[in-house]
Enzyme design. Structure first.
Site, PDB file in Angstrom:
ATOM      1  N   THR A   1      31.355  35.906 -32.845  1.00 50.75           N
ATOM      2  CA  THR A   1      30.565  34.828 -32.232  1.00 50.75           C
ATOM      3  C   THR A   1      29.243  35.333 -31.670  1.00 50.75           C
ATOM      4  O   THR A   1      28.443  34.552 -31.161  1.00 50.75           O
ATOM      5  CB  THR A   1      31.369  34.178 -31.074  1.00 50.75           C
ATOM      6  OG1 THR A   1      31.820  35.244 -30.224  1.00 50.75           O
ATOM      7  CG2 THR A   1      32.556  33.406 -31.587  1.00 50.75           C
ATOM      8  N   GLY A   2      28.997  36.632 -31.745  1.00 48.76           N
ATOM      9  CA  GLY A   2      27.779  37.205 -31.180  1.00 48.76           C
ATOM     10  C   GLY A   2      26.591  37.076 -32.120  1.00 48.76           C
ATOM     11  O   GLY A   2      26.719  36.612 -33.260  1.00 48.76           O
TER      12      GLY A   2
ATOM     13  N   VAL B   1      24.889  39.416 -33.638  1.00 51.06           N
ATOM     14  CA  VAL B   1      25.033  40.251 -34.848  1.00 51.06           C
ATOM     15  C   VAL B   1      26.184  39.729 -35.702  1.00 51.06           C
ATOM     16  O   VAL B   1      26.073  39.658 -36.934  1.00 51.06           O
ATOM     17  CB  VAL B   1      25.252  41.734 -34.464  1.00 51.06           C
ATOM     18  CG1 VAL B   1      25.588  42.565 -35.694  1.00 51.06           C
ATOM     19  CG2 VAL B   1      24.012  42.299 -33.772  1.00 51.06           C
TER      20      VAL B   1
ATOM     21  N   ARG C   1      37.244  33.913 -24.615  1.00 52.42           N
ATOM     22  CA  ARG C   1      36.218  32.891 -24.368  1.00 52.42           C
ATOM     23  C   ARG C   1      35.951  32.020 -25.604  1.00 52.42           C
ATOM     24  O   ARG C   1      35.574  30.868 -25.482  1.00 52.42           O
ATOM     25  CB  ARG C   1      34.887  33.562 -23.953  1.00 52.42           C
ATOM     26  CG  ARG C   1      34.892  34.174 -22.589  1.00 52.42           C
ATOM     27  CD  ARG C   1      33.542  34.824 -22.296  1.00 52.42           C
ATOM     28  NE  ARG C   1      33.298  36.023 -23.101  1.00 52.42           N
ATOM     29  CZ  ARG C   1      33.641  37.258 -22.751  1.00 52.42           C
ATOM     30  NH1 ARG C   1      34.232  37.453 -21.600  1.00 52.42           N
ATOM     31  NH2 ARG C   1      33.404  38.296 -23.534  1.00 52.42           N
ATOM     32  N   SER C   2      36.123  32.613 -26.791  1.00 53.20           N
ATOM     33  CA  SER C   2      35.771  31.880 -28.017  1.00 53.20           C
ATOM     34  C   SER C   2      36.988  31.355 -28.768  1.00 53.20           C
ATOM     35  O   SER C   2      36.831  30.765 -29.843  1.00 53.20           O
ATOM     36  CB  SER C   2      35.012  32.793 -28.971  1.00 53.20           C
ATOM     37  OG  SER C   2      34.013  33.459 -28.304  1.00 53.20           O
TER      38      SER C   2
ATOM     39  N   ARG D   1      28.524  57.180 -32.745  1.00 53.55           N
ATOM     40  CA  ARG D   1      27.392  57.617 -33.586  1.00 53.55           C
ATOM     41  C   ARG D   1      27.137  59.111 -33.592  1.00 53.55           C
ATOM     42  O   ARG D   1      26.809  59.683 -34.621  1.00 53.55           O
ATOM     43  CB  ARG D   1      26.111  56.904 -33.138  1.00 53.55           C
ATOM     44  CG  ARG D   1      26.057  55.465 -33.539  1.00 53.55           C
ATOM     45  CD  ARG D   1      24.737  54.863 -33.095  1.00 53.55           C
ATOM     46  NE  ARG D   1      24.790  53.416 -33.164  1.00 53.55           N
ATOM     47  CZ  ARG D   1      24.119  52.611 -32.355  1.00 53.55           C
ATOM     48  NH1 ARG D   1      23.337  53.114 -31.408  1.00 53.55           N
ATOM     49  NH2 ARG D   1      24.211  51.312 -32.487  1.00 53.55           N
TER      50      ARG D   1
ATOM     51  N   CYS E   1      19.407  49.783 -33.846  1.00 59.57           N
ATOM     52  CA  CYS E   1      18.483  48.937 -34.610  1.00 59.57           C
ATOM     53  C   CYS E   1      17.081  49.553 -34.733  1.00 59.57           C
ATOM     54  O   CYS E   1      16.477  49.546 -35.812  1.00 59.57           O
ATOM     55  CB  CYS E   1      18.405  47.552 -33.989  1.00 59.57           C
ATOM     56  SG  CYS E   1      18.367  47.553 -32.196  1.00 59.57           S
TER      57      CYS E   1
ATOM     58  N   ARG F   1      11.248  46.404 -23.921  1.00 56.85           N
ATOM     59  CA  ARG F   1      11.726  45.055 -24.262  1.00 56.85           C
ATOM     60  C   ARG F   1      10.568  44.085 -24.104  1.00 56.85           C
ATOM     61  O   ARG F   1       9.857  44.116 -23.078  1.00 56.85           O
ATOM     62  CB  ARG F   1      12.860  44.677 -23.313  1.00 56.85           C
ATOM     63  CG  ARG F   1      13.585  43.420 -23.711  1.00 56.85           C
ATOM     64  CD  ARG F   1      14.449  43.575 -24.931  1.00 56.85           C
ATOM     65  NE  ARG F   1      15.626  44.388 -24.670  1.00 56.85           N
ATOM     66  CZ  ARG F   1      16.459  44.806 -25.609  1.00 56.85           C
ATOM     67  NH1 ARG F   1      16.234  44.520 -26.890  1.00 56.85           N
ATOM     68  NH2 ARG F   1      17.507  45.538 -25.310  1.00 56.85           N
TER      69      ARG F   1
ATOM     70  N   HIS G   1      12.083  43.588 -34.195  1.00 55.42           N
ATOM     71  CA  HIS G   1      11.572  44.719 -33.412  1.00 55.42           C
ATOM     72  C   HIS G   1      10.315  45.278 -34.090  1.00 55.42           C
ATOM     73  O   HIS G   1      10.286  45.435 -35.315  1.00 55.42           O
ATOM     74  CB  HIS G   1      12.600  45.859 -33.370  1.00 55.42           C
ATOM     75  CG  HIS G   1      13.808  45.601 -32.507  1.00 55.42           C
ATOM     76  ND1 HIS G   1      13.985  44.466 -31.757  1.00 55.42           N
ATOM     77  CD2 HIS G   1      14.899  46.385 -32.282  1.00 55.42           C
ATOM     78  CE1 HIS G   1      15.140  44.554 -31.106  1.00 55.42           C
ATOM     79  NE2 HIS G   1      15.712  45.702 -31.416  1.00 55.42           N
TER      80      HIS G   1
HETATM   81  P1  A2P Z   1      32.781  36.101 -27.066  1.00 54.69           P
HETATM   82  O1  A2P Z   1      31.770  35.193 -27.689  1.00 54.69           O
HETATM   83  O2  A2P Z   1      34.165  35.544 -27.150  1.00 54.69           O
HETATM   84  O3  A2P Z   1      32.390  36.591 -25.711  1.00 54.69           O
HETATM   85  P2  A2P Z   1      26.497  39.437 -28.218  1.00 54.69           P
HETATM   86  O4  A2P Z   1      26.154  40.842 -28.646  1.00 54.69           O
HETATM   87  O5  A2P Z   1      25.663  38.413 -28.897  1.00 54.69           O
HETATM   88  O6  A2P Z   1      26.546  39.310 -26.747  1.00 54.69           O
HETATM   89  O7  A2P Z   1      28.000  39.188 -28.734  1.00 54.69           O
HETATM   90  C1  A2P Z   1      29.082  39.996 -28.375  1.00 54.69           C
HETATM   91  C2  A2P Z   1      30.290  39.651 -29.229  1.00 54.69           C
HETATM   92  O8  A2P Z   1      31.369  40.502 -28.832  1.00 54.69           O
HETATM   93  C3  A2P Z   1      30.789  38.232 -29.047  1.00 54.69           C
HETATM   94  O9  A2P Z   1      31.339  37.789 -30.265  1.00 54.69           O
HETATM   95  C4  A2P Z   1      31.873  38.409 -28.001  1.00 54.69           C
HETATM   96  O10 A2P Z   1      32.859  37.406 -28.026  1.00 54.69           O
HETATM   97  C5  A2P Z   1      32.476  39.712 -28.452  1.00 54.69           C
HETATM   98  N1  A2P Z   1      33.210  40.371 -27.376  1.00 54.69           N
HETATM   99  C6  A2P Z   1      32.738  40.808 -26.189  1.00 54.69           C
HETATM  100  N2  A2P Z   1      33.732  41.366 -25.454  1.00 54.69           N
HETATM  101  C7  A2P Z   1      34.860  41.298 -26.201  1.00 54.69           C
HETATM  102  C8  A2P Z   1      36.206  41.682 -26.009  1.00 54.69           C
HETATM  103  N3  A2P Z   1      36.622  42.287 -24.892  1.00 54.69           N
HETATM  104  N4  A2P Z   1      37.095  41.451 -27.017  1.00 54.69           N
HETATM  105  C9  A2P Z   1      36.706  40.835 -28.140  1.00 54.69           C
HETATM  106  N5  A2P Z   1      35.429  40.437 -28.391  1.00 54.69           N
HETATM  107  C10 A2P Z   1      34.518  40.654 -27.430  1.00 54.69           C
END
Ligand code: A2P
Length: 340
Positions: free
Chosen positions: A14-15, A17, A42-43, A102, A133, A239, A246
């Protein structure tokens, strides 16, 4: 026997990337069997589209990797630290977009246009690391110059978009812009200062010597990818209030003399590079033009007469695509073509 299709997991689906990973897999016709979209609680229950179908986002758990051939991770370093070894134990090959693995010597750090041969070393740990990146786009431009004339020193200053800090950071920029236009207080969560109409010379945490971790990532990763552990290099990472793309000012010194014309000829033929250098027509790389493109745009190529063999470049790429999702999928393409 080669498989016809591969089950792929996207961790952090859902992020910012993760979304691009889905898009790039679809666009490049990656032979995906099942696509598993993983994120946090959360998602849970959200649906995301892939190849015209709605796929339910699942909560990342220890058992999430059963039957997964390739797991693309982009959910932060601590998630990769815990779950990448679990994915490998379940039989997946991990392509990790975080900084966590990395610099580990037995983990290959790969930009396909530069060191695709390193992918074979995935067998050590089952993990391939996707570089930072800002590093990726810079080495795409530097590698062909290095091959032609051997780079001795690099001085880079970056102008990095907020999407590199994730989806919430993009929202923070929009909210601040609208708050400032409407006379409301701005909110700061992702950045230590106001990012709207500002430049912040601070990405990731400060470390010894006054450098930020982002700056040291660029230096150490560039040395590892080019296989030049003692390359002289310094970086300043900044930033800027740009949503995506970038930009980088890169100054290099080479062992062999190259004219600006030579560098243009080299980069015109270089894999993954799009030469955009017609200043008389106001054509040069810009973030707004790089968004959605696979190539790294290079222009403003000039000789730097302040040193014997100096060259200046302006290097721009879509940080969510070549800087993250596309590079990871390119690695996965080589994995399935040559190794799995
Ligand atoms: P979620 O949307 O449920 O928070 P970004 O880099 O755009 O902030 O996105 C980070 C991504 O990593 C999102 O999909 C987020 O999900 C996911 N994420 C962050 N923390 C966790 C976690 N503890 N377990 C699984 N996914 C995570």
């Amino acid at each position: 026997m080669k498989k016809e299709k591969y089950n792929v997991a996207v961790v952090g689906a859902t992020g910012a990337v993760g979304e691009q990973m889905r898009e790039v897999l679809e666009e490049r016709l990656f032979p995906v069997g099942e696509l598993r979209l993983l994120a946090s609680e959360r998602s849970a229950g959200q649906f995301l589209e892939f190849r015209g179908k709605q796929i339910r986002v699942e909560v990342l758990k220890e058992y999430s990797f059963q039957g997964v051939d390739i797991a693309l991770f982009s959910a932060g370093g601590s998630v990769s630290a815990k779950f990448a070894p679990i994915a490998v134990a379940a039989g997946s090959v991990v392509v990790d977009n975080t900084a966590h693995f990395r610099m580990e010597p037995d983990v290959p750090l790969v930009v396909p246009e530069v060191n695709a041969q390193e992918i074979a070393r995935y067998k050590n740990r089952g993990i391939i690391a996707n570089p930072n990146c800002s590093t990726i786009q810079m080495v795409v431009a530097l590698k062909p110059i290095h091959d032609a004339a051997r780079i001795r020193r690099v001085v880079v200053s970056t102008y990095q978009s907020v999407s590199g800090a994730g989806r919430m950071a993009m929202e923070e920029l929009s909210q601040q812009v609208s708050a400032l236009f409407n006379g409301r207080e701005i909110k700061k969560r992702k950045f230590p200062h106001q990012i709207a109409f500002n430049c912040i010379p601070h990405i990731d945490v400060f470390l010894d010597g006054g450098y930020t971790k982002e700056e040291l990532k660029m230096i150490n990763e560039t040395r590892k990818i080019l296989g030049e552990p003692s390359l002289r290099m310094t970086a300043t990472t900044v930033r800027v209030p740009v949503f995506c793309g970038h930009s980088e000012s890169v100054n290099i010194e080479t062992e062999k003399k190259l004219t600006a014309k030579d560098v243009k000829a080299i980069l015109r033929e270089a894999p993954g590079v799009l030469l955009c250098d017609e200043p008389e027509k106001n054509i040069y790389p810009m973030a707004i033009d790089a968004v959605g493109k696979d190539e790294t745009l290079v222009g403003r190529i000039r000789e730097d007469d302040s040193v014997p063999n100096g060259i200046n470049l302006w290097v721009v790429a879509d940080n969510l695509r070549k800087g993250a999702a596309l590079n990871a999928v390119q690695i996965a393409e080589i994995l399935i073509r040559d190794h799995l």
